[in-house]
Design an enzyme around this catalytic site. Structure first.
Site, PDB file in Angstrom:
ATOM      1  N   LEU A 153     124.175  47.308 168.479  1.00  0.00           N
ATOM      2  CA  LEU A 153     124.212  48.699 168.594  1.00  0.00           C
ATOM      3  C   LEU A 153     125.587  48.779 167.232  1.00  0.00           C
ATOM      4  O   LEU A 153     125.889  49.343 166.859  1.00  0.00           O
ATOM      5  CB  LEU A 153     125.402  49.205 169.391  1.00  0.00           C
ATOM      6  CG  LEU A 153     124.791  49.041 170.952  1.00  0.00           C
ATOM      7  CD1 LEU A 153     126.150  48.505 171.917  1.00  0.00           C
ATOM      8  CD2 LEU A 153     123.661  49.550 171.120  1.00  0.00           C
ATOM      9  N   HIS A 179     117.832  44.205 175.327  1.00  0.00           N
ATOM     10  CA  HIS A 179     117.738  44.684 173.426  1.00  0.00           C
ATOM     11  C   HIS A 179     117.856  45.329 172.811  1.00  0.00           C
ATOM     12  O   HIS A 179     117.159  46.473 172.666  1.00  0.00           O
ATOM     13  CB  HIS A 179     115.907  43.994 173.657  1.00  0.00           C
ATOM     14  CG  HIS A 179     115.926  43.005 171.573  1.00  0.00           C
ATOM     15  ND1 HIS A 179     114.895  41.905 172.116  1.00  0.00           N
ATOM     16  CD2 HIS A 179     116.983  43.748 170.605  1.00  0.00           C
ATOM     17  CE1 HIS A 179     115.160  41.682 170.362  1.00  0.00           C
ATOM     18  NE2 HIS A 179     116.442  42.828 170.046  1.00  0.00           N
ATOM     19  N   ASP A 218     119.265  36.241 167.642  1.00  0.00           N
ATOM     20  CA  ASP A 218     118.157  37.398 167.778  1.00  0.00           C
ATOM     21  C   ASP A 218     118.204  37.802 166.354  1.00  0.00           C
ATOM     22  O   ASP A 218     119.631  37.743 165.155  1.00  0.00           O
ATOM     23  CB  ASP A 218     118.184  38.876 168.633  1.00  0.00           C
ATOM     24  CG  ASP A 218     116.756  39.890 168.695  1.00  0.00           C
ATOM     25  OD1 ASP A 218     115.981  39.094 168.652  1.00  0.00           O
ATOM     26  OD2 ASP A 218     117.299  40.401 168.052  1.00  0.00           O
ATOM     27  N   ASN A 267     124.149  40.024 166.904  1.00  0.00           N
ATOM     28  CA  ASN A 267     123.640  39.664 164.469  1.00  0.00           C
ATOM     29  C   ASN A 267     124.607  40.755 164.387  1.00  0.00           C
ATOM     30  O   ASN A 267     124.373  41.328 163.626  1.00  0.00           O
ATOM     31  CB  ASN A 267     122.674  39.969 164.333  1.00  0.00           C
ATOM     32  CG  ASN A 267     121.941  41.003 165.402  1.00  0.00           C
ATOM     33  OD1 ASN A 267     122.014  42.359 166.173  1.00  0.00           O
ATOM     34  ND2 ASN A 267     120.383  41.804 164.485  1.00  0.00           N
ATOM     35  N   HIS A 301     119.018  51.777 161.629  1.00  0.00           N
ATOM     36  CA  HIS A 301     118.946  51.370 159.447  1.00  0.00           C
ATOM     37  C   HIS A 301     118.957  52.792 159.095  1.00  0.00           C
ATOM     38  O   HIS A 301     118.962  54.109 159.455  1.00  0.00           O
ATOM     39  CB  HIS A 301     118.844  50.629 158.684  1.00  0.00           C
ATOM     40  CG  HIS A 301     117.680  49.373 159.179  1.00  0.00           C
ATOM     41  ND1 HIS A 301     118.849  48.651 159.003  1.00  0.00           N
ATOM     42  CD2 HIS A 301     116.838  48.977 160.051  1.00  0.00           C
ATOM     43  CE1 HIS A 301     118.346  47.346 159.687  1.00  0.00           C
ATOM     44  NE2 HIS A 301     116.894  47.264 160.686  1.00  0.00           N
ATOM     45  N   ASP A 325     114.198  47.550 171.541  1.00  0.00           N
ATOM     46  CA  ASP A 325     114.794  46.609 170.139  1.00  0.00           C
ATOM     47  C   ASP A 325     115.588  48.057 169.470  1.00  0.00           C
ATOM     48  O   ASP A 325     114.967  48.091 168.183  1.00  0.00           O
ATOM     49  CB  ASP A 325     113.513  45.864 169.852  1.00  0.00           C
ATOM     50  CG  ASP A 325     114.216  45.063 168.395  1.00  0.00           C
ATOM     51  OD1 ASP A 325     114.955  45.281 168.440  1.00  0.00           O
ATOM     52  OD2 ASP A 325     112.416  44.352 168.262  1.00  0.00           O
TER      53      ASP A 325
END
Lengths: 443, 337
Positions: A65, A62, A154, A96, A311, A307
């Site tokens: 990238l 998970h 996801d 995503n 950001h 995960d």
């Protein structure tokens, strides 16, 4: 190219190996174990792993990238660099991106960018539905031909149970595992943290555990109905773990992962309104954390997944309500997994199973997650005694969003080998030596 | 009233982190300042040369005016800055706004924001003292202080009182700050309202002194103080009750409810009121209503907070500094001559 990893303690749950062995890698594959003192082939580089643990390469199911589309947060190359620095030899890239990976063209692009970086193996997941919009099936067959290893929407939970059923049935035809971010958005809408004591105190809108619970239970039911292999992403609640445990007892093909922050921190960490404590699913309370630890111990939870969700600092500098969900995790996950070992909750063998053996099995990654003969020469070398402090300024990721900056840890991945190439060596370790020295080291 | 405790924090972000002694000190200081607003010349030089920025990310008339008047009565230079939260979507971050204002060297920034935690974030990111003037559904410390000052004025004490808080507790920063303050000072608080707005988790909200009731009648039973919360339609993304009519019938405070309260019970509302919904006009305008006293005390409380935060000196109130501005001016002239 030949490498001998000498004098290490090998843990390979796929073969039940737990003991001192020398591992020989040739031409990107594992060629076998050599006994101590055995004659070495010519031209072998020796990595002295005295005092270190040698494990099949760690696989993160998970990872976000961000390429294509949000290269200012992370690129495939920067993410792969962070992966190998954290001990991960394979990262499974969530679809995503922008555009969403719902077509073979995007799949091939991601694979090529991964190959260009020459660090970790980058294997993409494809979208479950077109644009991950939850309306029409994505072209799973075409993407599988291009190289996806699983399918998922996801970050965009599939709200419609009928749609999820069709997706599971269709994915099953291509032997693709369906990964679900289980969250009923009619219950979690507007929420920014776990709903409970701390959300009440802080006046932040909560996401109840029930939002996850009802979707995990639904997915177990649909997995039974369709016979598809279903993998629940980042479980964070007691009822999710219980549901998966019961489903497994019933023989349903279901697996699940947990992210390190969910067992390491609780919702109390949100008290200072630090947006690096905002993720989805959210940090839960002690009762949920205890259930996750039980699931890690008893085998209900199959794997540890990061995960990793980069950001930009400017995005995280917003109000708590406005900041995006997610934290980076590739470089802290193994250290946080060692905390479980150091607390006596799991042993090292179980840790390797959680980080390598099981994830390879869940996505059916051939010749990975094992050191058996002819497996890919992907190896994670661990030092359980290495004391270190995570400094996010030194992170290989392009982003800095972590609640673990400054955390002191014991135990880390200190060297990472991918396809028989040493792609990461912790600067504190300089034990790779040439053949001239092998007699001194490989005794 | 004397206490050993003082208030020497850099910021006032919420009531939750305060000790009872600090709250009492704030209230005592506010009581000292209340007298100034009754003078002919309502101005003292306590904060002369200091700059207070009222940074309002959310519209507010009452609180902003109250802080502005408080600052001016202390001779501080008060500057009002209204920022639309839509600037967030234009790319300006909270941090940018804070850094820009900080470059102007304010002695205190009073922050009102529609999102919980914004004052905490500003306090962490910058160097200026921050006063929380209400953040989302989180806290509104000066409102709780002015409510407590009003209760103390009419009841002489907080300890041992029974206080009912009625209405939308879930979305109310006023309720949260009041629950913390009143229970820290030894009152018993009883909250009641629709199940969607008073979740059962409130039972563990504070360690002791809080009870949750379903019916407002049960919360009001024997209460010395009845606080009515405003229905905050702007904070509700989905309907929490079927209609205003039903709310008024089942959860609106009317005169007959007060028969259950203790004799001489007082009624409070943080304003602005939705008359006929959460409170009947006959109660809002009745003799037991202290709603306007709350507004008056608001100025005194905010003077105390600004004095203790922006004053730079956290000692007891300096009586000399409370002398009217004119006298001070004369004194200075005299010394020159």
């Amino acid at each position: 190219m030949k490498i001998l990893i000498a004098n290490g303690y090998v843990i390979d749950p796929s073969q039940g190996i737990n003991g001192g062995k020398n591992v020989l890698l040739e031409n990107g594959r594992v060629s076998g174990f050599l006994d101590r003192g055995e004659q070495l082939p010519d031209g072998v580089e020796v990595f002295d792993a005295t005092g270190l643990v040698v494990a099949p390469g760690f696989i993160d199911l998970h990872t976000h990238l961000r390429e294509p589309g949000a290269e200012y947060k992370e690129t495939i190359a920067s993410g792969a660099a962070a992966a190998v620095a954290g001990g991960w030899t394979t990262v499974c890239a969530m679809p995503n991106t922008d555009p969403v990976n719902d077509s073979p063209a995007v799949t091939r692009f991601i694979i090529e960018q991964g190959q260009r970086a020459q660090l970790a193996n980058v294997v993409p997941l494809g979208a479950l539905t077109k644009g991950s919009a939850g309306k029409e099936l994505a072209e799973m067959g075409e993407m599988k031909s291009a190289g996806i290893v699983a399918v998922s929407d996801d970050g965009r939970p599939v709200a419609n149970a009928g749609m999820m059923r069709r997706a599971m049935e269709y994915a099953r035809g291509f032997d693709l595992t369906v990964v679900d971010h289980a969250q009923d958005e009619s219950l979690s809408v507007g929420g920014v943290m776990h709903e409970g004591h701390w959300s009440l105190l802080l006046g932040l809108k909560g996401m109840p555990a029930a939002a996850e619970d009802v979707h995990v239970i639904r997915d177990c039911v649909l997995a039974k109905l369709t016979g598809a292999a279903v993998h629940i992403a980042h479980v964070s609640t007691r009822a999710s773990v219980d549901a998966v445990r019961r489903a497994k007892e019933m023989g349903i093909r279901i697996t699940c992962e947990v992210a390190p922050h969910h067992w390491t921190l609780t919702d109390e960490a949100v008290a200072d309104f630090d947006t690096n404590t905002k993720m989805s699913p959210p940090l839960r309370n002690h009762d949920h954390v205890d259930a996750l630890l039980d699931g890690l111990k008893d085998g209900t939870i199959d794997t540890i997944a990061t995960d990793h969700a980069p950001h930009h600092a400017d995005e995280k500098a917003l109000e708590f309500d406005q900041a995006p969900f997610g934290i980076i995790g590739l470089e802290t996950a193994v250290g946080l997994a060692f905390e479980l070992v150091n607390r006596g909750l799991i042993d090292l063998g179980r840790m390797v199973e959680l980080c390598s053996t099981n994830p390879a099995r869940i996505f059916a990654l051939a010749d990975r997650g094992t050191l058996s003969k002819n497996a890919h020469a992907d190896i994670t070398i661990l030092d359980p005694a290495y004391e270190w402090t995570f400094d996010v300024k030194a992170s290989k990721s392009k982003s800095r969003n972590t609640p673990f900056n400054g955390r002191a840890m014991t135990g880390a991945a200190v060297a990472t080998i991918v396809g028989g190439r040493l792609v990461y060596l912790n600067p504190d370790y300089t034990r790779i030596t040439d053949t001239k020295q092998r007699n001194a080291t490989a005794k | 009233m004397t206490t050993d405790a003082v208030f020497n924090r850099k910021h006032l972000l919420g009531i939750r982190e305060l000790e009872a002694g600090e709250i009492t000190h704030l209230l005592d200081t506010a009581e000292t300042f209340r007298e100034i607003s009754k003078r002919d010349i309502k101005k003292v030089p306590a904060l002369r040369g200091r700059t207070v920025i009222n940074l309002f990310f959310e519209p507010s008339t009452r609180t902003r005016t109250s802080f502005e008047i408080a600052a001016k009565r202390l001779s501080a230079d008060a500057v009002n800055v209204s920022v639309s939260t839509s600037s967030v979507s234009k790319g300006e971050t909270l941090m940018d706004t804070a850094r820009n204002l900080e470059a102007m060297s304010p002695d205190c920034i009073v922050v009102r924001h529609s999102m919980a935690g914004a004052p905490q974030q500003l306090a962490r990111m910058g160097n200026s003292p921050i006063v929380n003037a209400g953040d989302g559904s989180h806290e509104h410390p000066t409102q709780a202080l002015l409510d407590a000052l009003t209760i103390r004025e009419y009841k002489g004490r907080i300890e041992g009182l029974k206080v009912a808080i009625i209405g939308d507790v879930l979305h109310s920063r006023v309720a949260r700050s009041n629950i913390h303050l009143l229970t820290k000072l030894g009152a018993t608080v009883c909250i009641a309202g629709p199940g969607t707005m008073v979740p059962a988790e409130f039972n563990e909200f504070v360690e002791t002194g809080l009870r949750v009731e379903k019916r407002i009648e049960d919360a009001i039973e024997g209460a010395d103080v009845v606080m009515v919360l405003r229905i905050q339609r702007e904070r509700q993304d989905t309907a929490f009750f079927p209609s205003m009519r039903e709310y008024a019938v089942h959860y609106g405070l009317r005169r007959h409810h007060l028969e259950r309260a203790a004799p001489d019970a007082i009624v409070m509302h943080p304003g602005p009121m939705n008359r006929g919904i959460e409170i009947a006009s006959e109660v809002a305008d009745g003799s037991s209503s202290l709603i306007l006293d709350q507004v008056t005390n608001g100025v005194a409380v905010r003077m105390a907070v600004l004095y203790l935060i922006a004053g730079g000196s956290h000692a007891e109130v300096d009586v000399d500094k409370l002398a009217p501005v004119e006298n001070q001016a004369k004194k200075q002239k005299g010394s020159i001559g």
